[in-house]
Scaffold this active site. Sequence first.
Site, PDB file in Angstrom:
ATOM      1  N   HIS A   1       4.798  -5.410  11.663  1.00  0.00           N
ATOM      2  CA  HIS A   1       4.169  -5.331  10.613  1.00  0.00           C
ATOM      3  C   HIS A   1       3.033  -6.293  10.427  1.00  0.00           C
ATOM      4  CE1 HIS A   1       4.658  -3.643   6.277  1.00  0.00           C
ATOM      5  NE2 HIS A   1       3.395  -3.870   6.243  1.00  0.00           N
TER       6      HIS A   1
ATOM      7  N   GLY B   1       0.942   8.174   3.443  1.00  0.00           N
ATOM      8  CA  GLY B   1       1.079   6.641   3.108  1.00  0.00           C
ATOM      9  C   GLY B   1       2.227   6.794   1.978  1.00  0.00           C
TER      10      GLY B   1
ATOM     11  N   PRO C   1       0.024  13.162  14.566  1.00  0.00           N
ATOM     12  CA  PRO C   1      -1.051  14.023  13.628  1.00  0.00           C
ATOM     13  C   PRO C   1      -1.849  12.811  13.165  1.00  0.00           C
ATOM     14  CG  PRO C   1       1.104  14.626  13.155  1.00  0.00           C
ATOM     15  CD  PRO C   1       1.396  13.469  14.109  1.00  0.00           C
TER      16      PRO C   1
ATOM     17  N   TRP D   1       3.110   3.387   0.798  1.00  0.00           N
ATOM     18  CA  TRP D   1       3.412   1.910   0.016  1.00  0.00           C
ATOM     19  C   TRP D   1       3.429   1.928  -1.432  1.00  0.00           C
ATOM     20  CZ3 TRP D   1      -1.028  -1.970  -1.318  1.00  0.00           C
ATOM     21  CH2 TRP D   1      -0.409  -3.166  -1.707  1.00  0.00           C
TER      22      TRP D   1
ATOM     23  N   TYR E   1       8.637  -1.479   2.168  1.00  0.00           N
ATOM     24  CA  TYR E   1       8.093  -0.592   1.131  1.00  0.00           C
ATOM     25  C   TYR E   1       9.574  -0.434   0.349  1.00  0.00           C
ATOM     26  CZ  TYR E   1       3.883   0.143   3.790  1.00  0.00           C
ATOM     27  OH  TYR E   1       2.645  -0.327   4.398  1.00  0.00           O
TER      28      TYR E   1
ATOM     29  N   LYS F   1       8.176  -0.103   9.990  1.00  0.00           N
ATOM     30  CA  LYS F   1       7.641  -1.215  10.558  1.00  0.00           C
ATOM     31  C   LYS F   1       8.640  -2.292  10.345  1.00  0.00           C
ATOM     32  CE  LYS F   1       3.224   0.135   8.485  1.00  0.00           C
ATOM     33  NZ  LYS F   1       3.382   0.802   7.228  1.00  0.00           N
TER      34      LYS F   1
ATOM     35  N   ASP G   1       4.185   7.681   6.849  1.00  0.00           N
ATOM     36  CA  ASP G   1       4.198   6.219   7.086  1.00  0.00           C
ATOM     37  C   ASP G   1       5.023   5.437   6.327  1.00  0.00           C
ATOM     38  OD1 ASP G   1       2.681   3.935   8.763  1.00  0.00           O
ATOM     39  OD2 ASP G   1       2.535   3.311   6.536  1.00  0.00           O
TER      40      ASP G   1
ATOM     41  N   LYS H   1      -2.339   7.265   0.659  1.00  0.00           N
ATOM     42  CA  LYS H   1      -1.201   7.418   0.055  1.00  0.00           C
ATOM     43  C   LYS H   1      -1.353   8.081  -1.471  1.00  0.00           C
ATOM     44  CE  LYS H   1       1.439   5.596  -3.645  1.00  0.00           C
ATOM     45  NZ  LYS H   1       0.765   5.306  -5.049  1.00  0.00           N
TER      46      LYS H   1
HETATM   47  N1  LIG Z   1       0.340  -2.042   7.604  1.00  0.00           N
HETATM   48  C1  LIG Z   1       0.176  -2.591   6.448  1.00  0.00           C
HETATM   49  O1  LIG Z   1       0.026  -3.942   6.415  1.00  0.00           O
HETATM   50  C2  LIG Z   1      -0.395  -1.915   5.221  1.00  0.00           C
HETATM   51  C3  LIG Z   1      -0.931  -2.320   4.129  1.00  0.00           C
HETATM   52  C4  LIG Z   1      -1.241  -1.391   3.058  1.00  0.00           C
HETATM   53  C5  LIG Z   1      -1.001  -0.177   3.502  1.00  0.00           C
HETATM   54  N2  LIG Z   1      -0.378   0.550   4.725  1.00  0.00           N
HETATM   55  C6  LIG Z   1      -0.045   1.950   4.646  1.00  0.00           C
HETATM   56  O2  LIG Z   1      -1.256   2.512   4.501  1.00  0.00           O
HETATM   57  C7  LIG Z   1      -1.156   3.474   3.145  1.00  0.00           C
HETATM   58  C8  LIG Z   1      -2.485   3.801   2.583  1.00  0.00           C
HETATM   59  O3  LIG Z   1      -2.833   2.719   2.139  1.00  0.00           O
HETATM   60  P1  LIG Z   1      -2.797   2.018   0.572  1.00  0.00           P
HETATM   61  O4  LIG Z   1      -1.445   2.690  -0.308  1.00  0.00           O
HETATM   62  O5  LIG Z   1      -2.780   0.718   0.325  1.00  0.00           O
HETATM   63  O6  LIG Z   1      -3.988   2.679  -0.278  1.00  0.00           O
HETATM   64  P2  LIG Z   1      -4.954   4.207  -0.226  1.00  0.00           P
HETATM   65  O7  LIG Z   1      -4.042   5.260   0.372  1.00  0.00           O
HETATM   66  O8  LIG Z   1      -6.087   3.813   0.226  1.00  0.00           O
HETATM   67  O9  LIG Z   1      -4.828   4.440  -1.722  1.00  0.00           O
HETATM   68  C9  LIG Z   1      -3.831   4.661  -2.382  1.00  0.00           C
HETATM   69  C10 LIG Z   1      -4.240   4.727  -3.950  1.00  0.00           C
HETATM   70  O10 LIG Z   1      -5.278   5.772  -4.155  1.00  0.00           O
HETATM   71  C11 LIG Z   1      -4.596   6.667  -5.030  1.00  0.00           C
HETATM   72  N3  LIG Z   1      -5.254   7.927  -4.524  1.00  0.00           N
HETATM   73  C12 LIG Z   1      -4.602   8.588  -3.576  1.00  0.00           C
HETATM   74  N4  LIG Z   1      -5.365   9.887  -3.256  1.00  0.00           N
HETATM   75  C13 LIG Z   1      -6.355   9.883  -4.312  1.00  0.00           C
HETATM   76  C14 LIG Z   1      -7.525  10.787  -4.359  1.00  0.00           C
HETATM   77  N5  LIG Z   1      -7.368  11.823  -3.678  1.00  0.00           N
HETATM   78  N6  LIG Z   1      -8.354  10.544  -5.186  1.00  0.00           N
HETATM   79  C15 LIG Z   1      -8.047   9.463  -6.108  1.00  0.00           C
HETATM   80  N7  LIG Z   1      -7.203   8.474  -5.983  1.00  0.00           N
HETATM   81  C16 LIG Z   1      -6.292   8.820  -4.832  1.00  0.00           C
HETATM   82  C17 LIG Z   1      -3.276   6.414  -5.261  1.00  0.00           C
HETATM   83  O11 LIG Z   1      -2.921   6.877  -6.381  1.00  0.00           O
HETATM   84  P3  LIG Z   1      -1.668   8.024  -6.791  1.00  0.00           P
HETATM   85  O12 LIG Z   1      -0.407   7.852  -5.775  1.00  0.00           O
HETATM   86  O13 LIG Z   1      -1.500   7.923  -8.235  1.00  0.00           O
HETATM   87  O14 LIG Z   1      -2.516   9.308  -6.389  1.00  0.00           O
HETATM   88  C18 LIG Z   1      -3.134   5.010  -4.744  1.00  0.00           C
HETATM   89  O15 LIG Z   1      -3.226   4.167  -6.011  1.00  0.00           O
HETATM   90  C19 LIG Z   1      -0.041   2.981   2.624  1.00  0.00           C
HETATM   91  O16 LIG Z   1       0.622   3.785   1.654  1.00  0.00           O
HETATM   92  C20 LIG Z   1       1.050   2.499   3.551  1.00  0.00           C
HETATM   93  O17 LIG Z   1       1.745   3.569   3.957  1.00  0.00           O
HETATM   94  C21 LIG Z   1       0.058  -0.344   5.605  1.00  0.00           C
END
Ligand SMILES: NC(=O)c1ccc[n+]([C@@H]2O[C@H](COP(=O)([O-])OP(=O)(O)OC[C@H]3O[C@@H](n4cnc5c(N)ncnc54)[C@H](OP(=O)(O)O)[C@@H]3O)[C@@H](O)[C@H]2O)c1
Length: 333
Positions: A115, A23, A18, A25, A53, A82, A48, A274
């Site tokens: 990862h 997310g 999908p 993390w 995590y 990962k 994910d 996320k």
């Molecule tokens: N492979 C890697 O090295 C790696 C690195 C980083 C992340 N990831 C994966 O990618 C996912 C996404 O990246 P990320 O968690 O870094 O960042 P993101 O999804 O871009 O941002 C998450 C943040 O934004 C907030 N948020 C979410 N939806 C929102 C909305 N509609 N309006 C306003 N704020 C919002 C969340 O707060 P609330 O929870 O309070 O809503 C959280 O603080 C991770 O969760 C993880 O699964 C992978």
Amino acid sequence: MAPLSSTSVLVGTNMEMPIIGIGTWQATDDEVLVAVDAALEIGYRHIDTAAVYENEFGIGKVLKKWFDSGKLKREEVFVTTKCNLSHFRPEHIEKSLNESLTKLQLDYVDLFLAHSPVGVQYKDEGLPMAPNGDVLVDLNTDIIANWKTMEMMVDKGKAKAIGLSNFNQSQVKRILDAARIKPANNQVELYVYLQQPELVEFCKENGVTIVAYDLISSTKTKSFQTKRPVPDEIVIQYPMEDDTVVSIAQKHNKTPAQVILRFLIQYGVAVIPKSTNPKRVQENFNIFDFELSKDEYDQLKALDKGEAGRQFVSRRNSPYAKHAEYPYPKMSS
Ligand SMILES: NC(=O)c1ccc[n+]([C@@H]2O[C@H](COP(=O)([O-])OP(=O)(O)OC[C@H]3O[C@@H](n4cnc5c(N)ncnc54)[C@H](OP(=O)(O)O)[C@@H]3O)[C@@H](O)[C@H]2O)c1
């Protein structure tokens, strides 16, 4: 029953992933009990997570509840995890996956990712740290030998597909050249200010799906800054407050986050926003009922800042930057 997400991308030769997943993390076991449950109710069918995590146990509890109730079959949900950063060497990769499967209460994951091309020194639990607080990097990570071990995880039926995360273009190419089983995916930092067009194009040409992380931009969040102070050289950027994003959102009666996510799927990458807040989990999923015009798409495309948009990683004085496989352009101290 909520409708399934209608849009998916091909992963590997015959699997669909999908195009939107949840997310996780920085979400604790307790938080994922609520967030992942809400996501499945809303219609997300892609989760994910990662060993580091430390929330696979909570996700496993939610999945078991859904499978036991008969509301969902195992094959209807796409689960990515990962390899633990501290287990990224041939003798420990299977142990990492086994531990993830036990916590997730699954026989297999749909996608098992390396990862990062940079491993850290072996530690059974948690990350090994030096007295000065730096993570202890394993300078001998052999990404090809590790890939060969990951291929065995597919042979053993523990992963349907295998892929990469945080690999740059030349590293993806080296894996493609050496692989018996091609990487299905590369999960990288990608958002309106860091669009990585060359990497996206290269991966597309070679059948490697891109999943975008840090896409709404968590780096600015309070929790991130509390847990890990943002290094001086990182200029925190706020795509949700960008004038172009805000004005396009107003035109469509959508939120900035929805416009950012919609742009990314029109750009051809999968997204894994996320949120632990069920309202925002729903908001992030409501991106299939509008479309950006060519002009709007081009305006968002023009926001790319190249490497100046990269903010997830610290590149100056980072212990990871000493590694031969460090995937990003280095900054001088
Ligand atoms: N492979 C890697 O090295 C790696 C690195 C980083 C992340 N990831 C994966 O990618 C996912 C996404 O990246 P990320 O968690 O870094 O960042 P993101 O999804 O871009 O941002 C998450 C943040 O934004 C907030 N948020 C979410 N939806 C929102 C909305 N509609 N309006 C306003 N704020 C919002 C969340 O707060 P609330 O929870 O309070 O809503 C959280 O603080 C991770 O969760 C993880 O699964 C992978």
